[in-house]
Design an enzyme around this catalytic site. Structure first.
Site, short mmCIF file in Angstrom:
data_model
loop_
_atom_site.label_atom_id
_atom_site.label_comp_id
_atom_site.label_asym_id
_atom_site.label_seq_id
_atom_site.Cartn_x
_atom_site.Cartn_y
_atom_site.Cartn_z
NE ARG A 172 -2.10 0.47 -10.56
CZ ARG A 172 -0.80 0.58 -10.34
NH1 ARG A 172 -0.29 1.70 -9.91
NH2 ARG A 172 -0.01 -0.44 -10.54
CD1 TRP A 179 -3.72 8.05 -2.87
CD2 TRP A 179 -1.56 7.75 -2.36
NE1 TRP A 179 -3.65 7.62 -1.57
CE2 TRP A 179 -2.35 7.42 -1.23
CE3 TRP A 179 -0.18 7.63 -2.27
CZ2 TRP A 179 -1.80 7.00 -0.04
CZ3 TRP A 179 0.38 7.20 -1.09
CH2 TRP A 179 -0.43 6.88 0.02
CG ASN A 183 3.67 6.00 -9.58
OD1 ASN A 183 3.63 6.47 -8.44
ND2 ASN A 183 3.24 4.79 -9.86
N GLY A 184 6.05 8.22 -8.18
CA GLY A 184 7.24 8.05 -7.34
C GLY A 184 7.57 9.33 -6.62
CD GLU A 189 -6.25 -8.77 7.41
OE1 GLU A 189 -5.36 -8.02 7.78
OE2 GLU A 189 -6.80 -8.67 6.30
CE LYS A 229 -9.00 -6.12 4.93
NZ LYS A 229 -7.69 -6.69 4.90
CD GLU A 239 -8.17 -2.04 4.42
OE1 GLU A 239 -8.02 -3.27 4.49
OE2 GLU A 239 -7.39 -1.30 3.81
CG HIS A 286 -2.60 -6.02 31.57
ND1 HIS A 286 -2.13 -6.10 32.85
CD2 HIS A 286 -2.69 -7.29 31.11
CE1 HIS A 286 -1.90 -7.36 33.16
NE2 HIS A 286 -2.24 -8.11 32.12
CE LYS A 320 -5.00 -4.69 -3.86
NZ LYS A 320 -5.51 -5.30 -2.62
O1 M6R Z 1 0.96 -5.16 -1.56
P1 M6R Z 1 1.31 -5.44 -0.13
O2 M6R Z 1 0.84 -6.75 0.36
O3 M6R Z 1 2.79 -5.24 0.15
O4 M6R Z 1 0.55 -4.32 0.70
C1 M6R Z 1 0.71 -4.20 2.07
C2 M6R Z 1 -0.37 -3.34 2.67
O5 M6R Z 1 -0.34 -2.05 2.12
C3 M6R Z 1 -1.77 -3.93 2.45
O6 M6R Z 1 -1.85 -5.24 2.93
C4 M6R Z 1 -2.84 -3.07 3.15
O7 M6R Z 1 -2.69 -3.16 4.53
C5 M6R Z 1 -4.24 -3.51 2.72
N1 M6R Z 1 -4.98 -2.38 2.23
C6 M6R Z 1 -5.07 -4.08 3.80
O8 M6R Z 1 -6.33 -4.48 3.36
#
Ligand code: M6R
Length: 613
Positions: free
Chosen positions: A27, A76, A102-103, A486, A490, A493, A509, A608
């Protein structure tokens, strides 16, 4: 996001909760800690460390086999940096109460000021620490841990799941939740708590998923569930049937590669049960949507974050073409504060792999408050977004562990195509022939993806050539533009390389000024209707010395002399190409990150499931 584990029973508490935490490492976190109310009494033993679990473990040698009720946490950072003092558990001044969380506690600053005035000394910068001092203060008055925790919870506002252990009450844990996920694992003469099911799977398959507002007292003999005011509640345990292997790497070096390879199966699973013998789409979860009801929706709004948002961009185009209705797609964090134009005439799609993303959940609640009908597309069964939607269509990706989303994305696309076709059929907007043609093409997609994965060696070769470059652009038009976004996400990140996506027509532009020798420009060119336009854009790039990587159908040769490198994919219906064209992009990102020695499954600064705003 933060991981929470807890254990009461005859096993060594410290070892057990740390082993449970290892199952949640995926996570993402930046510090960790453990507390045990050791059998035989005395103060709590609390050890914390910034960094990965291994750092904490190296400091636990004297405590590893300690018996007693224990809690552990991976943090985190949100309030306060990723330091050892800010790591959880936080503890009372007398060291007798430890708490993990958590929160976010929204009113922590007022509470902290109040507690400081009363003489409490804070050891961290976190919002969480106020909670443990509130519990301690209430315990001094009431002499009961349960009453003290309940009182503290009435004073805090925000989103939380917490777990508490204390040397005031050995062999007892307490936990409560208002937002972030929390589950109980039920054993024989022992019990567990955790923020996610994989943490308990090796000990028990009997699990209770706590709901918002639940409070649990946990001893080796059993669990007592109440609401926050003390009223008894009952939650039925369910048996977890997942194979433990599905939550592990299964022989691949990284979860990401494993999950890329799982995509054909995930796509096939997602189709299962949603096609009729007469080659039509039928989604049982949407059975209640009649032609009349659909006619009452003047527009469609799609809301999501990150990769799920990119899936929404593909759906926007597909739905508009099929349903002939305006479709807006919004990033959830923008939507929720934008006073959105949403009403009872809005059909709102919420897309989320985890079903727990804080911004997406808040957007769902806002859209619901404004009267919209909510259909969600979610991977995690029973998650908050799934539960709070009017209808939920699950993707069948299975657990996605790598932070970078791959199989969740393609299954989101698959579900969205299915939804589009289902609604178009109910509204009688497509002929049977068109409908059946789409279904046949959808059924062919798992094989097309399999064949791209089978050609991974070609991508490996390319990745080796590109891994030392530092600037990447991704261009596309129409559906290819959504895929470009997308693909760039990828790469950035997991490889920490600068990657930007543009609608190819936008190049002239502004961004064209950045194209020079050494810059990599990945050009997605799968859309026949705009191929010639795309070709002109590609020539503009080549003329300025950019290195062109073309992504084209296998029978397409018009780029052969212009592109420096070509990645070929099986030709599919243009609307459906995102499911196939993203696969070489995922592989390229993975292989470049691997060449660069990056921490692929747990990229820096990311988590995650983003359950805080
Ligand atoms: O769990 P979710 O689909 O709501 O998460 C949304 C984003 O945090 C998630 O897609 C994030 O952009 C990924 N790490 C991308 O690979």
């Amino acid at each position: 996001m933060c991981g929470i584990t807890g254990y009461v029973g005859p096993r060594p508490g410290v070892r057990t909760v740390i082993e449970m935490l290892r199952r949640l490492e995926y996570r993402g976190y930046d510090s960790a800690g453990v507390a045990v109310a050791a059998q035989g009494g005395g103060d709590m033993r609390i050890v914390k460390a910034a960094g990965k679990l291994a750092v904490l473990e190296s400091q636990l040698q004297d405590h590893w086999e300690t018996h007693g009720a224990a809690i552990a946490h991976t943090r985190w950072a949100t309030h306060g940096g990723p330091t050892t003092p800010n790591a959880h558990p936080h503890f009372s001044q007398d060291g007798k109460i430890a708490l993990i969380h958590n929160g976010i506690i929204e009113n922590y600053q007022e509470l902290r000021a109040e507690l400081i005035t009363e003489g409490f000394v804070f050891a961290s910068e976190t919002d969480t620490e106020v909670m443990v001092h509130l519990v301690d203060r209430a315990f001094q008055k009431r002499g009961s841990m349960e009453a003290a925790i309940r009182e503290a919870l009435t004073l805090v506002t925000g989103a939380y799941s917490i777990a508490v252990c204390s040397s005031h009450e050995l062999e007892t844990l307490y936990c409560a939740k208002t937002a972030s996920p929390l589950i109980l694992g039920l054993g024989e003469g022992e019990n567990f708590l955790a923020s996610d099911i994989p943490a308990v799977m090796r000990y028990t398959r009997s699990v209770i998923v706590l709901e918002d507002g639940d409070f649990a007292k946990i001893t080796p003999a059993g669990v007592t569930l109440t609401d926050l005011t003390g009223g008894a509640i009952h939650r039925e345990p369910f048996a977890v049937t997942w194979d433990e292997q599905t939550a592990e790497k299964g022989g691949f070096p990284h979860f990401m590669l494993k999950e890329i390879h799982e995509q054909p199966r995930a796509l096939a699973d997602t189709l299962r049960g949603r096609l009729t013998d007469s080659e039509r789409v039928f989604i049982p979860e949407l059975e209640g949507f009649t032609k009349e009801q659909l006619a009452s929706f003047s527009h469609i709004h799609i809301v999501a974050c990150g990769t799920a948002y990119h899936a929404g961009m593909v759906a926007k185009r597909f739905f508009e073409n099929l349903l002939r209705r305006p479709v807006e797609v919004s990033v959830a964090s923008e939507f929720r504060y934008s006073d959105p134009l949403v009403s009872q005439q809005t059909l709102c799609f919420i897309i989320s792999q985890s079903g727990e993303t804080a911004d997406t959940l808040a957007a769902l609640r806002e859209a619901k408050r404004l009267g919209a009908t909510i259909v969600s597309v979610v991977n995690v069964v029973g998650s908050s977004i799934a539960r709070e939607s009017h209808a939920c269509v699950y993707t069948q990706a299975g657990p996605e562990i790598c932070v970078a989303s791959t199989k969740a994305y393609v299954t989101q696309l698959m579900v969205l195509y299915l939804i589009g076709l289902h609604l178009a059929a109910v509204e009688e907007r497509i002929t049977d022939e068109t409908h059946q043609g789409f279904v046949r093409d959808l059924v062919a997609l798992p094989d097309a993806v399999e064949s791209v994965i089978g050609n991974a060696l070609l991508v490996e070769d390319l990745a080796a050539k590109l891994a030392d470059r530092s600037v990447f652009f991704y261009l596309g038009r129409g559906y290819d533009y959504a895929v470009a976004l997308e693909a760039a996400l990828k790469l950035k990140e997991i490889s920490y390389l600068h990657a930007e996506a543009y609608a190819a027509g936008e190049l002239k532009h502004g961004p064209l000024a950045l194209i020079e020798p050494g810059v990599i420009v990945v050009c997605l060119a799968t859309q026949p209707a705009v191929f010639d336009k795309m070709l002109s854009n590609i020539k503009e790039v080549a003329a300025r010395g950019g290195t062109v990587v073309g992504v084209v159908y296998e029978n397409e040769h018009r780029l052969d002399t212009t592109a420096d490198h070509l990645l070929r994919i099986p030709a599919v219906r243009p609307e459906l190409s995102p499911i196939v064209s993203i696969v070489p992009m995922q592989l390229l990102a993975y292989l470049v990150a691997q060449q660069r020695g990056c921490d692929i499954d747990m990229p820096r600064n990311l988590a995650k499931s983003v359950t805080v705003e």
